[in-house]
Design a protein around this motif. Structure first.
Motif, PDB file in Angstrom:
ATOM      1  N   ILE A  42      32.781 -13.702 -16.684  1.00 54.08           N
ATOM      2  CA  ILE A  42      31.683 -13.490 -15.510  1.00 54.08           C
ATOM      3  C   ILE A  42      32.363 -11.776 -15.832  1.00 54.08           C
ATOM      4  O   ILE A  42      33.405 -11.739 -15.072  1.00 54.08           O
ATOM      5  CB  ILE A  42      32.118 -14.291 -14.920  1.00 54.08           C
ATOM      6  N   TYR A  44      32.055  -8.499 -13.336  1.00 52.95           N
ATOM      7  CA  TYR A  44      31.595  -8.141 -11.402  1.00 52.95           C
ATOM      8  C   TYR A  44      30.636  -7.327 -11.366  1.00 52.95           C
ATOM      9  O   TYR A  44      30.562  -5.985 -12.421  1.00 52.95           O
ATOM     10  CB  TYR A  44      32.682  -7.716 -11.018  1.00 52.95           C
ATOM     11  N   LYS A  47      28.318  -8.026  -6.253  1.00 54.02           N
ATOM     12  CA  LYS A  47      28.014  -9.247  -5.796  1.00 54.02           C
ATOM     13  C   LYS A  47      28.881 -10.375  -5.671  1.00 54.02           C
ATOM     14  O   LYS A  47      28.947 -11.634  -4.825  1.00 54.02           O
ATOM     15  CB  LYS A  47      26.043  -9.197  -6.028  1.00 54.02           C
ATOM     16  N   ASN A  48      29.387 -11.077  -7.271  1.00 57.12           N
ATOM     17  CA  ASN A  48      30.026 -12.083  -7.466  1.00 57.12           C
ATOM     18  C   ASN A  48      31.385 -11.388  -7.818  1.00 57.12           C
ATOM     19  O   ASN A  48      32.205 -12.983  -8.130  1.00 57.12           O
ATOM     20  CB  ASN A  48      29.305 -12.764  -8.961  1.00 57.12           C
ATOM     21  N   ASN A  51      33.506 -15.408  -8.135  1.00 60.57           N
ATOM     22  CA  ASN A  51      33.578 -15.294  -9.079  1.00 60.57           C
ATOM     23  C   ASN A  51      33.886 -15.335 -10.443  1.00 60.57           C
ATOM     24  O   ASN A  51      34.091 -15.412 -11.453  1.00 60.57           O
ATOM     25  CB  ASN A  51      32.102 -16.100  -9.095  1.00 60.57           C
ATOM     26  N   ALA A  52      33.684 -13.529 -10.443  1.00 63.89           N
ATOM     27  CA  ALA A  52      34.096 -13.001 -11.368  1.00 63.89           C
ATOM     28  C   ALA A  52      35.216 -12.500 -11.756  1.00 63.89           C
ATOM     29  O   ALA A  52      35.959 -13.236 -11.325  1.00 63.89           O
ATOM     30  CB  ALA A  52      33.388 -11.768 -10.846  1.00 63.89           C
ATOM     31  N   VAL A 171      25.260 -11.362 -16.723  1.00 60.40           N
ATOM     32  CA  VAL A 171      26.742 -11.258 -16.132  1.00 60.40           C
ATOM     33  C   VAL A 171      27.237 -11.898 -16.569  1.00 60.40           C
ATOM     34  O   VAL A 171      29.104 -12.034 -16.878  1.00 60.40           O
ATOM     35  CB  VAL A 171      26.261 -11.697 -14.799  1.00 60.40           C
ATOM     36  N   TYR A 172      27.130 -13.402 -17.417  1.00 57.20           N
ATOM     37  CA  TYR A 172      28.185 -13.900 -18.129  1.00 57.20           C
ATOM     38  C   TYR A 172      27.621 -14.303 -19.521  1.00 57.20           C
ATOM     39  O   TYR A 172      26.125 -14.263 -19.908  1.00 57.20           O
ATOM     40  CB  TYR A 172      27.701 -15.822 -17.540  1.00 57.20           C
TER      41      TYR A 172
END
Lengths: 185, 185, 185
Positions: A42, A44, A47-48, A51-52, A171-172
């Motif tokens: 995940i 970065y 904004k994340n 979770n990243a 992102v993922y």
């Protein structure tokens, strides 16, 4: 008659398996140890942060560290510390972490270069596995080298066959890693 | 008398061969497989986007990404995807790509650290070769490790002897890579 | 009676040795060659240009290149060229240089990923040793892979056990590297 069909079937299966890979193991050696694991990246994006599990840390001239660069991300260096699971579910109990870096290294298609380690810490496996190799991302199945190991994988060498198991936006992604050791100790 | 001369000559040849290299293979093992290839690095300098095959992606404090840093480029990280050819001509038909990174790592002379892969895709060779090692650039011939391979080079290990075959300004260099496998499968 | 005590003592020693390590060599293979070396990392902080032997060259979004990033330095890439000595004294005569990179790769503890080479050049050792692996810094003793070597270490493989021997602020650290080769040529 039956036996003949089985032989043809086996032959076709082998053919299918080998043609799926970029550069297959032609001699069909059998691994002395075999593991299939998944890891989840995940990245970065500004904004994340919660979770990243990876971050862009270097980029070519003119690019920044929260958006993968143009030209197929050529020149981006990403540091990661990704969850490893036994199945393809991000929320399954992790059995370890995939730690290291990947580098996007082509201007006109998606390829990367990988240098990383699986740090496994579960009831089944205690030890590390070190990987290195080129990853032509758009090829269905591609092989990298297992250059060494420690703990349960003391001095092991082998080949890891990587497949992209999921890819969601930028992102993922999730990779399936088929770990085949041909030198066990 | 003749035999004696031959022995002396052989001895001198061996001496010459070994003294040319930074740290030679003292026991003179014979490779089980042998390849000589060239790769060509054209570094991005802000003006050659069309031709460049590599780019500075990280630099020490105060430096930028289009000019190699002062102090012998210490701290520059370069991502590359360079043409591989069978001879020393940049315009020969490529037989693959050299993909990975190099890092300038000394402040008072030119040395680098290399982590990269040869992805070979020609009628003669299908597979990848993974390299890792230190490159004391100004030494005529220097050895790095071949830590693994895939496809035609499945599980191979060996030594690559690198020589700078051309060096033109700070934009182009060409390396001759003498690939000697000592573990073949 | 005496013999019995010795056996128990040996057993306890083995137990102590193995439990100290993150993922120990369970089968207790004996190395075919063994070396203990120290290397000394002095990181550039904007003021110590004369002494520094390493530099931050990449950092996550928002961080700079003279201060290690927050979140346990996650995303920092450091290029180094560190003195190697036979004992733990920074001012002892160097026997070589440790060259390569390390990457901080966890957000909630100190871990790094290492790719580097020992370039040894002393009366005792002439050659290079290539390392790769994950380093869970806070674990007392941790194992990485020796993926190859050149010169005196031609084609060698093994395990290096790393211990942090000193850690002074965020500018200096010293690692003790216990190099155990299990494949010698």
């Amino acid at each position: 008659m039956e036996a003949r069909y089985s032989i043809v079937f086996c032959f076709l299966m082998l053919l299918a398996l080998s043609s799926a890979s970029a550069f297959p193991n032609k001699k069909q050696y059998k691994p002395c140890k075999h593991l299939v694991l998944y890891f989840h990246d995940i990245i970065y994006n500004g904004k994340n942060a919660g979770n990243a599990t990876s971050a862009i840390v270097a980029a070519p001239d003119g690019a920044n560290l929260t958006v993968l660069a143009g030209q197929f991300h050529f020149g981006n260096v990403v540091v990661f510390n990704d969850r490893i699971t036994l199945d393809n579910n991000l929320h399954s109990k992790p059995v370890g972490r995939a730690q290291g870096l990947y580098i996007y290294d082509t201007k006109n298609t998606f390829t990367s270069w990988l240098g990383f380690t699986f740090v496994l810490n579960s009831t089944d496996h205690q030890g590390t596995i070190n990987f290195s190799g080129a990853d032509p991302i758009l090829v269905k199945s591609r092989d990298i080298s297992i250059v060494g190991g420690t703990g349960d994988f003391f001095m092991h060498r082998g080949i890891a066959t990587i497949m992209t198991d999921a890819f969601e936006g930028e992102v993922y992604f999730r990779l399936r890693v088929d770990i085949k050791f041909y030198e066990c100790w």
